[in-house]
Enzyme design. Structure first.
Site, PDB file in Angstrom:
ATOM      1  N   HIS A 140      67.027  73.002  65.293  1.00 13.79           N
ATOM      2  CA  HIS A 140      65.760  73.828  65.240  1.00 13.79           C
ATOM      3  C   HIS A 140      65.467  74.233  63.859  1.00 13.79           C
ATOM      4  O   HIS A 140      66.353  74.912  63.380  1.00 13.79           O
ATOM      5  CB  HIS A 140      65.566  74.806  66.373  1.00 13.79           C
ATOM      6  N   ASP A 180      61.016  80.103  70.447  1.00 13.46           N
ATOM      7  CA  ASP A 180      60.253  78.766  70.473  1.00 13.46           C
ATOM      8  C   ASP A 180      60.990  77.772  71.054  1.00 13.46           C
ATOM      9  O   ASP A 180      60.186  76.901  71.800  1.00 13.46           O
ATOM     10  CB  ASP A 180      60.392  78.481  68.833  1.00 13.46           C
TER      11      ASP A 180
END
Ligand code: FES
Length: 395
Positions: free
Chosen positions: A190, A343
């Site tokens: 990520h 997220d």
């Protein structure tokens, strides 16, 4: 019941637990944060080591049912001493609760459709145990449960062991039909995870004199893994390497870097080079400045506070003759890290994800019946017919 089990452990953790479990609104979505956990007090150390040493997903020993408890007993006093030196216990529960509180607050803003979100902690080797946490989410009557590994880089020995513990819990128990379960088992690449590690490195680079800064070697360090597990096809080494590569790209400096491995246990070969050996070897090559970066831990615990800070920075590095060694902080409650978690989870919920085919696949040389049945369990747990799945996609 769950809160009384683990809120006794420390006053800060107790306050956080009380805050977490007294939420007035009934939670709709549970975010279950999986991790190994660490003893909050020194009297938990014996049981903690016993559980690790008898967990065949984590470590495989000959005659494990006898040798494992024997090793645990033998190491208890020495490990208790280490916990005393870092303040009497592991801060992992404290940090996980802080991260969970901040994460769920953010999710409530990002995803009002699945709010209120509530975090739950499921540890493998100390309370709050996986079984107690899953009992609690059933009692709380949540509609949706996201099983969220706090090991960004997946290994069958760590996240895999926690997943197998969930499968064990439901072996002789009805799977609750009213809860939609899904799994986030890895998030090593990520971009915000790389960004927070880069920030943590920058904080330490700034501590070096301007003239020395370009010569600092950035030494990424992660928990090692037995070579047997690597040869079976465990994805952990390449997932850790992917976080390292993204972090270096995000950092945008020309400093040299290496990935090394720490915390080996027992006589069998593990992934090398070992962190302490690498520090000594670089000192011999004439290096004077290092930053140690724990790249596979999302919060501080014994491996950062004792092994890296006390054993490697204070003892090994000084003895080897290095001039300055800094240790980058773990992500902990850094705002970018909370954004990263938010997220990962919000995209997962928005996209109606259930369980990835990557997670359901096995290592090429896995011969474990336990892994086989656990993968099938998660397929059954998370699979939903298309029309039901549609109804849970948040737009
Ligand atoms: Fe990796 Fe079984 S050891 S799936």
């Amino acid at each position: 019941m769950l809160s009384s089990l683990y809120c006794r452990t420390s006053s800060i953790a107790a306050q956080l637990c009380a805050a977490s479990y007294s939420t007035a609104a009934k939670p709709k979505t549970a975010i279950i944060m999986l991790n190994m956990g660490g003893p909050t007090t020194t009297d938990q150390v014996g049981d903690y080591l016993h559980r690790i040493m008898t967990d065949r997903d984590m470590i495989q020993l000959p005659v494990q049912s006898r040798l494992g408890p024997w090793i645990a007993k033998r190491r208890t006093e020495e490990v208790q001493k280490k916990y005393k030196e870092i303040g009497g216990g592991s801060p992992i529960l404290k940090w996980t609760n802080i991260q969970g509180e901040l994460l769920t607050k953010k999710l409530d803003q990002l995803l009002p459709e699945s709010a209120p979100h509530k975090h739950y902690v499921a540890f493998r080797y100390v309370p709050p145990f996986t079984s107690d946490t899953f009992t609690q989410i059933e009692q709380d009557g949540v509609e949706r449960a996201v099983i969220f590994s706090q090991y960004p880089q997946y290994s069958c020995a760590t996240a895999g062991s926690s997943m197998n513990a969930i499968a064990d819990f439901y072996k002789n128990r009805q799977i609750p039909k009213h809860i939609k379960f899904s799994v986030i088992e890895r998030w090593a690449s990520h971009p915000l995870l790389a960004r927070v590690f880069a920030e943590r490195i920058r904080e330490k680079l700034d501590k070096f004199q301007r003239n020395d800064r370009d010569h600092v070697l950035i030494m990424f360090t992660a928990h090692s893994l037995p070579l047997k597990a690597v040869s079976r096809g465990d994805t952990y080494p390449h997932e850790v390497a992917s976080t390292v590569a993204l972090t270096m790209r995000e950092l945008g400096v020309r400093n040299p870097h290496r990935l090394v491995w720490q915390s080996k246990v027992g006589p069998l070969p593990w992934l090398q080079p070992y962190t302490d050996d690498a520090i000594k070897a670089y000192a011999k090559q004439g290096r004077k400045h290092l930053i140690l970066v724990p790249i596979a831990f999302v919060n501080e615990h014994i491996e950062t506070l004792h092994e890296l800070d006390i054993e490697y920075c204070d003892e090994v590095a000084k003895e080897a003759g290095l001039t300055q060694v800094e240790r980058a902080a773990a992500p902990n409650d850094h705002p970018i890290f909370i954004d990263a978690m938010a997220d990962v989870v919000s995209q997962h919920i928005k996209n109606g994800e259930t369980v990835s085919s990557q997670f359901l696949s096995r290592c090429p040389h896995c011969v474990s019946a336990r892994c086989q049945s656990s993968k099938q369990f998660f397929k059954d747990l998370c699979y939903e017919p298309a029309q039901m799945k549609e109804s849970f996609i948040v737009t």
